[in-house]
Design an enzyme around this catalytic site. Structure first.
Site, PDB file in Angstrom:
ATOM      1  N   HIS A 155       0.823  -1.226   0.000  1.00 39.37           N
ATOM      2  CA  HIS A 155       0.000   0.000   0.000  1.00 39.37           C
ATOM      3  C   HIS A 155       0.851   1.269   0.000  1.00 39.37           C
ATOM      4  CE1 HIS A 155      -4.022  -1.892   0.895  1.00 39.37           C
ATOM      5  NE2 HIS A 155      -3.186  -2.902   1.055  1.00 39.37           N
ATOM      6  N   ASP A 361       3.588   9.325  -0.687  1.00 36.73           N
ATOM      7  CA  ASP A 361       2.326   8.694  -0.289  1.00 36.73           C
ATOM      8  C   ASP A 361       1.984   7.608  -1.317  1.00 36.73           C
ATOM      9  OD1 ASP A 361      -0.059   8.329   1.092  1.00 36.73           O
ATOM     10  OD2 ASP A 361      -0.526  10.474   1.166  1.00 36.73           O
TER      11      ASP A 361
HETATM   12  C1  G6P Z   1      -1.170   3.128   6.428  1.00 37.46           C
HETATM   13  C2  G6P Z   1      -0.597   1.737   6.192  1.00 37.46           C
HETATM   14  C3  G6P Z   1      -1.487   0.678   6.807  1.00 37.46           C
HETATM   15  C4  G6P Z   1      -1.750   1.007   8.268  1.00 37.46           C
HETATM   16  C5  G6P Z   1      -2.335   2.401   8.410  1.00 37.46           C
HETATM   17  C6  G6P Z   1      -2.566   2.822   9.847  1.00 37.46           C
HETATM   18  O1  G6P Z   1      -2.339   3.290   5.702  1.00 37.46           O
HETATM   19  O2  G6P Z   1      -0.404   1.499   4.807  1.00 37.46           O
HETATM   20  O3  G6P Z   1      -0.893  -0.589   6.695  1.00 37.46           O
HETATM   21  O4  G6P Z   1      -2.610   0.064   8.862  1.00 37.46           O
HETATM   22  O5  G6P Z   1      -1.438   3.318   7.808  1.00 37.46           O
HETATM   23  O6  G6P Z   1      -1.375   2.736  10.595  1.00 37.46           O
HETATM   24  P1  G6P Z   1      -1.256   1.822  11.879  1.00 37.46           P
HETATM   25  O7  G6P Z   1       0.212   1.829  12.217  1.00 37.46           O
HETATM   26  O8  G6P Z   1      -2.106   2.472  12.912  1.00 37.46           O
HETATM   27  O9  G6P Z   1      -1.750   0.453  11.524  1.00 37.46           O
END
Ligand code: G6P
Length: 491
Positions: A155, A361
């Site tokens: 992602h 991003d």
């Molecule tokens: C981004 C990453 C995700 C992640 C999200 C929230 O979108 O690509 O994999 O889950 O951030 O971050 P966190 O560390 O809270 O999971």
């Protein structure tokens, strides 16, 4: 798809200490939740408060929590995932934090995810692994269950080969990813970077974007993720009166908006600095404009995030003290907690412009949510050229977020943009998001996974008349033949 197993660091919901379920933060969880069909199993972490919960049903999904000890949360999640891979892949590694204990923990946790998947996946089933937390898992799953089709989707951006090569465990990471049948990225640049890194570090045989690693082929391509257009369109329609209330409360002519996780990759300081300078120079009037910045706390115990929060909060204070209005109100409205989708839609509809100034991003789904929520065709989008979304959203005002003057120009242009131009630009962007919505994204990836897993190394043949490698399928396509007949093509 029937029998699909999703593996992502987070489950779609987080378990709080008192046993309540809350939606997980971030674009990944919300995008995936909107495409998983009944019967999908999801392997992931239930968040820092979760003890050792058993598998449970959530709507149509069967969730399989993976337990992480406090040490693992520290080393695998905060350490290797979020203080090494995240900054490295976004080109923002500040200190060389290449801690070996973090790497060991990352390996251990990836193996745990792989075992959990191997235990529950149906024979010949399909597994879809997500994001940078689980880059080793595809090869580990393949080792245990060669019968499965394995997809991996990243992602976030994939860095250029030079930067990636800093990682002491670079070969293991590439090898881990090559355990998949399909490796998907957000944009073509990520694909190019990954292919260059794979070539430099493990040198697999390559035919175009297909790599051959051991006994299987790996199809590498870009699959730009999107949002549930209809859902956000409806949220936008339903938010008209809440949006009006937001506007009335602010009581100014122009409203600028930012909605982000509080992350140093998002360029929140850059956009605030631009806003502050426009006020300083009298190009914007503090009595007549407001900047609403929603900064959702994220990874707050990772050092770089604490620094980012301090920097952003100091900037907000500085601007608000300097440009306090005659009635005592302030131009920057800073919201430091997460909003639900209904509240987000109300801010989307209240804004004259959404300002997205990410320094790097993968995609930026907030930009696409904004576009989908603006069925009224009356908002502008300022968008960083370094967000994947810039490649999908013709009609946005594209900026270089490192260039404060560029952001300032775009803000003025957005505010002064004639209504007809706003509408025309939004119409183009909405058509793009509506066409390539999150459902199409998932369908495209999974369809590719179904077809490409059938290419094996023994499908590799010499191009007739030359020494080049080609796949049977490739040759057959060119000649309009069934792949099985390619053997009979005389060379
Ligand atoms: C981004 C990453 C995700 C992640 C999200 C929230 O979108 O690509 O994999 O889950 O951030 O971050 P966190 O560390 O809270 O999971």
């Amino acid at each position: 798809m029937k029998g699909l197993v999703v593996a992502a660091n987070r489950l779609p919901v987080e378990l709080s200490a008192d046993g309540r379920l809350n939606p997980s933060p971030g674009g990944l969880a919300s995008a995936l939740s909107s495409v998983t069909a009944a019967g999908t199993q999801w392997v992931g972490w239930a968040g820092p408060e979760a003890a050792r919960p058993k598998p449970f049903d959530h709507g149509d999904l069967r969730l399989h929590p993976v337990f992480l000890s406090p040490d693992e949360v520290d080393r695998y999640y905060r350490g290797f995932s979020n203080a090494v891979l995240w900054p490295l892949f976004h080109g923002r590694l500040r200190r060389v934090e290449l801690n070996r204990a973090w790497w060991n923990s990352y390996r251990v946790v990836n193996r745990r995810f792989a075992s959990a998947v191997a235990q529950i996946a149906p024979l010949g089933g399909t597994v879809w692994v997500h994001d940078y937390h689980l880059l080793l898992a595809p090869a580990m799953i393949r080792e245990k269950r060669p019968d499965l089709r394995i997809g991996l989707f990243l992602h976030i951006p994939f860095p250029n080969a030079q930067l990636f090569a800093m990682l002491p465990w670079r070969r293991e990471v590439i090898k881990g990813m090559l355990g998949a049948d399909v490796v998907g990225f957000q944009v073509p640049d990520d694909v190019t970077n990954f292919l260059a890194a794979a070539k430099r570090l493990v040198d697999p045989r390559m035919v175009g974007r297909t790599l051959f690693d051991g006994s299987h082929s790996v199809d590498v391509d870009a699959f730009p993720i999107s949002v549930d257009f209809t859902h956000w369109d409806e949220l936008g329609e339903g938010a008209a009166s809440a949006a009006l209330a937001n506007r009335q409360e602010l009581a100014v002519e122009s409203v600028l908006l930012g909605i982000d996780r509080l992350d140093y990759t998002k360029g929140i300081s850059q956009r605030l600095r631009a806003f502050g300078e426009l006020l300083d120079q009298g190009l914007l009037d503090t009595e007549q404009c407001a900047f609403v910045q929603v900064a959702v706390p994220s990874r707050s115990d990772v050092a770089a995030y604490e620094d980012e929060r301090d920097e952003v909060e100091q900037l907000v204070d500085r601007i608000n003290v300097k440009h306090r209005r005659r009635n005592g109100s302030v131009p920057v409205r800073y919201i430091d907690y997460s909003l639900d989708e209904v509240q987000m839609a109300a801010w989307f509809r209240a804004a004259d412009a959404l300002v997205v100034t990410s320094l790097a991003d993968g995609m930026n789904l907030v930009a696409k949510e904004f576009v989908a929520a603006r069925g009224d065709l009356d908002g502008a989008l300022i968008l960083s050229e370094f967000a994947g979304a810039a490649q999908d959203l013709d009609g946005a005002l594209i900026v270089n977020p490192y260039d404060i003057e560029d952001i300032k120009q775009a803000v003025l242009q957005a505010i002064q943009m004639p209504v007809a131009e706003r509408a025309a630009r939004l119409r183009t962007m909405r058509a793009a998001v509506q066409h390539n919505d999150v459902h199409r994204w998932a369908r495209t990836f999974l369809t590719r996974l179904q077809s490409s897993a059938s290419t094996r190394t023994d499908d590799l043949v010499l191009r007739p008349g030359g020494g080049d490698l080609a796949t049977r399928r490739d040759l057959a396509n060119r000649r309009g033949l069934d792949p099985k007949l390619v053997e009979t093509i005389p060379s």
